[in-house]
Design a protein around this motif. Structure first.
Motif, PDB file in Angstrom:
ATOM      1  N   THR A  69       0.838  -1.189   0.000  1.00 41.47           N
ATOM      2  CA  THR A  69       0.000   0.000   0.000  1.00 41.47           C
ATOM      3  C   THR A  69       0.876   1.242   0.000  1.00 41.47           C
ATOM      4  O   THR A  69       1.897   1.294   0.683  1.00 41.47           O
ATOM      5  CB  THR A  69      -0.907   0.003   1.247  1.00 41.47           C
ATOM      6  OG1 THR A  69      -1.633  -1.221   1.292  1.00 41.47           O
ATOM      7  CG2 THR A  69      -1.868   1.164   1.225  1.00 41.47           C
ATOM      8  N   PHE A  70       0.441   2.254  -0.762  1.00 40.07           N
ATOM      9  CA  PHE A  70       1.163   3.518  -0.864  1.00 40.07           C
ATOM     10  C   PHE A  70       0.240   4.642  -0.425  1.00 40.07           C
ATOM     11  O   PHE A  70      -0.972   4.559  -0.606  1.00 40.07           O
ATOM     12  CB  PHE A  70       1.641   3.750  -2.299  1.00 40.07           C
ATOM     13  CG  PHE A  70       2.542   2.656  -2.806  1.00 40.07           C
ATOM     14  CD1 PHE A  70       3.914   2.711  -2.600  1.00 40.07           C
ATOM     15  CD2 PHE A  70       2.015   1.564  -3.477  1.00 40.07           C
ATOM     16  CE1 PHE A  70       4.742   1.701  -3.052  1.00 40.07           C
ATOM     17  CE2 PHE A  70       2.836   0.543  -3.937  1.00 40.07           C
ATOM     18  CZ  PHE A  70       4.208   0.615  -3.719  1.00 40.07           C
ATOM     19  N   THR A  71       0.804   5.709   0.119  1.00 45.20           N
ATOM     20  CA  THR A  71      -0.010   6.799   0.665  1.00 45.20           C
ATOM     21  C   THR A  71      -0.553   7.756  -0.386  1.00 45.20           C
ATOM     22  O   THR A  71      -1.388   8.586  -0.078  1.00 45.20           O
ATOM     23  CB  THR A  71       0.807   7.614   1.696  1.00 45.20           C
ATOM     24  OG1 THR A  71       1.999   8.091   1.065  1.00 45.20           O
ATOM     25  CG2 THR A  71       1.183   6.746   2.886  1.00 45.20           C
ATOM     26  N   ASP A  72      -0.046   7.653  -1.620  1.00 46.24           N
ATOM     27  CA  ASP A  72      -0.560   8.522  -2.678  1.00 46.24           C
ATOM     28  C   ASP A  72      -0.471   7.810  -4.022  1.00 46.24           C
ATOM     29  O   ASP A  72       0.010   6.687  -4.112  1.00 46.24           O
ATOM     30  CB  ASP A  72       0.160   9.869  -2.716  1.00 46.24           C
ATOM     31  CG  ASP A  72       1.662   9.736  -2.920  1.00 46.24           C
ATOM     32  OD1 ASP A  72       2.104   8.710  -3.476  1.00 46.24           O
ATOM     33  OD2 ASP A  72       2.389  10.659  -2.532  1.00 46.24           O
ATOM     34  N   SER A  73      -0.918   8.482  -5.060  1.00 49.05           N
ATOM     35  CA  SER A  73      -0.981   7.850  -6.379  1.00 49.05           C
ATOM     36  C   SER A  73       0.363   7.855  -7.114  1.00 49.05           C
ATOM     37  O   SER A  73       0.437   7.373  -8.232  1.00 49.05           O
ATOM     38  CB  SER A  73      -2.043   8.542  -7.244  1.00 49.05           C
ATOM     39  OG  SER A  73      -1.724   9.900  -7.421  1.00 49.05           O
ATOM     40  N   THR A  98      -2.840   0.647  -3.986  1.00 49.80           N
ATOM     41  CA  THR A  98      -2.309  -0.676  -3.654  1.00 49.80           C
ATOM     42  C   THR A  98      -1.737  -1.317  -4.906  1.00 49.80           C
ATOM     43  O   THR A  98      -2.331  -1.230  -5.976  1.00 49.80           O
ATOM     44  CB  THR A  98      -3.416  -1.574  -3.057  1.00 49.80           C
ATOM     45  OG1 THR A  98      -3.947  -0.928  -1.901  1.00 49.80           O
ATOM     46  CG2 THR A  98      -2.868  -2.927  -2.655  1.00 49.80           C
ATOM     47  N   LEU A  99      -0.600  -1.950  -4.748  1.00 50.72           N
ATOM     48  CA  LEU A  99       0.027  -2.712  -5.821  1.00 50.72           C
ATOM     49  C   LEU A  99       0.007  -4.168  -5.392  1.00 50.72           C
ATOM     50  O   LEU A  99       0.666  -4.559  -4.425  1.00 50.72           O
ATOM     51  CB  LEU A  99       1.463  -2.212  -6.034  1.00 50.72           C
ATOM     52  CG  LEU A  99       2.145  -2.526  -7.353  1.00 50.72           C
ATOM     53  CD1 LEU A  99       1.363  -1.941  -8.535  1.00 50.72           C
ATOM     54  CD2 LEU A  99       3.552  -1.983  -7.371  1.00 50.72           C
ATOM     55  N   ILE A 131       4.036   0.281   2.231  1.00 50.61           N
ATOM     56  CA  ILE A 131       3.790  -0.457   3.472  1.00 50.61           C
ATOM     57  C   ILE A 131       3.141  -1.783   3.112  1.00 50.61           C
ATOM     58  O   ILE A 131       2.169  -1.823   2.347  1.00 50.61           O
ATOM     59  CB  ILE A 131       2.879   0.359   4.410  1.00 50.61           C
ATOM     60  CG1 ILE A 131       3.553   1.698   4.730  1.00 50.61           C
ATOM     61  CG2 ILE A 131       2.578  -0.412   5.683  1.00 50.61           C
ATOM     62  CD1 ILE A 131       2.676   2.678   5.463  1.00 50.61           C
ATOM     63  N   ASP A 132       3.669  -2.888   3.664  1.00 45.63           N
ATOM     64  CA  ASP A 132       3.091  -4.202   3.383  1.00 45.63           C
ATOM     65  C   ASP A 132       1.910  -4.483   4.318  1.00 45.63           C
ATOM     66  O   ASP A 132       1.545  -3.656   5.151  1.00 45.63           O
ATOM     67  CB  ASP A 132       4.157  -5.307   3.451  1.00 45.63           C
ATOM     68  CG  ASP A 132       4.683  -5.548   4.846  1.00 45.63           C
ATOM     69  OD1 ASP A 132       4.198  -4.915   5.819  1.00 45.63           O
ATOM     70  OD2 ASP A 132       5.597  -6.383   4.995  1.00 45.63           O
ATOM     71  N   VAL A 138       8.415  -1.172   3.087  1.00 46.08           N
ATOM     72  CA  VAL A 138       9.117  -1.886   2.026  1.00 46.08           C
ATOM     73  C   VAL A 138       9.680  -0.832   1.091  1.00 46.08           C
ATOM     74  O   VAL A 138       8.940   0.035   0.612  1.00 46.08           O
ATOM     75  CB  VAL A 138       8.149  -2.810   1.247  1.00 46.08           C
ATOM     76  CG1 VAL A 138       8.891  -3.559   0.161  1.00 46.08           C
ATOM     77  CG2 VAL A 138       7.446  -3.768   2.187  1.00 46.08           C
ATOM     78  N   GLU A 139      11.000  -0.866   0.866  1.00 50.68           N
ATOM     79  CA  GLU A 139      11.602   0.135  -0.005  1.00 50.68           C
ATOM     80  C   GLU A 139      12.637  -0.499  -0.914  1.00 50.68           C
ATOM     81  O   GLU A 139      13.196  -1.542  -0.615  1.00 50.68           O
ATOM     82  CB  GLU A 139      12.209   1.277   0.808  1.00 50.68           C
ATOM     83  CG  GLU A 139      13.105   0.852   1.912  1.00 50.68           C
ATOM     84  CD  GLU A 139      13.454   1.998   2.848  1.00 50.68           C
ATOM     85  OE1 GLU A 139      13.138   3.168   2.533  1.00 50.68           O
ATOM     86  OE2 GLU A 139      14.043   1.730   3.886  1.00 50.68           O
ATOM     87  N   LYS A 140      12.855   0.178  -2.035  1.00 54.32           N
ATOM     88  CA  LYS A 140      13.824  -0.283  -3.028  1.00 54.32           C
ATOM     89  C   LYS A 140      14.373   0.944  -3.725  1.00 54.32           C
ATOM     90  O   LYS A 140      13.671   1.938  -3.912  1.00 54.32           O
ATOM     91  CB  LYS A 140      13.131  -1.220  -4.032  1.00 54.32           C
ATOM     92  CG  LYS A 140      13.974  -1.669  -5.188  1.00 54.32           C
ATOM     93  CD  LYS A 140      15.026  -2.671  -4.770  1.00 54.32           C
ATOM     94  CE  LYS A 140      15.767  -3.165  -5.996  1.00 54.32           C
ATOM     95  NZ  LYS A 140      16.646  -4.239  -5.733  1.00 54.32           N
TER      96      LYS A 140
END
Length: 148
Positions: A69-73, A98-99, A131-132, A138-140
């Protein structure tokens, strides 16, 4: 006949050159996509060296088995210089996105900063964080080169 010290210095120089070359070869990871069990993000570009002004296609892939999940688009996408100065992030609305596993999203960067000024030649870091399902971050990040 060459002096012993000269032969030693030349030998050490050649050996250190080979070792440093292998080290740099290891540092340049060309395999950007790896699927794993758990939470993972992969950032993939078609290559790692780009000409100045060339469009860069950035693919963000959920390479894990749980949704992220991400906080924005913008899916947490940021492009910065190697010293951490943020150069670009896509315009985004404040909506939770969400991805899902093996799902991907593609961004195209035209090498312009957020203030519409072109970036200079050099090394840039592309990163993303989300965020999982367990609430862990989770970062890359990957590094690209922009040359003249």
């Amino acid at each position: 006949m060459l002096a012993k010290s000269l032969v030693i210095f030349i030998s050490v120089g050649i050996l250190s050159g080979f070792l440093f070359g292998f080290y740099l070869l290891e540092m340049k990871n060309t395999n950007q996509l790896v699927f794993v069990e758990g939470s993972s993000i992969s950032i993939v570009t078609e290559k790692s060296d780009f000409k100045k002004g060339e469009e860069i296609k950035i693919t963000l892939i959920n390479s894990g088995t749980s949704p992220i999940t991400f906080t924005d688009s913008s899916y947490g996408l940021k492009i910065s210089g190697l010293f951490g100065i943020k150069m670009y992030s896509p315009t985004a609305s404040q909506v939770v996105t969400t991805l899902n596993p093996k799902e991907q999203i593609v961004f195209v960067w035209d090498q312009m900063k957020n203030d519409n000024v072109p970036v200079l030649e050099g090394l840039y870091k592309i990163s993303s964080d989300g965020i999982d399902s367990d609430g862990k971050i989770v970062e890359k990040s990957i590094t690209i080169n922009i040359w003249k």
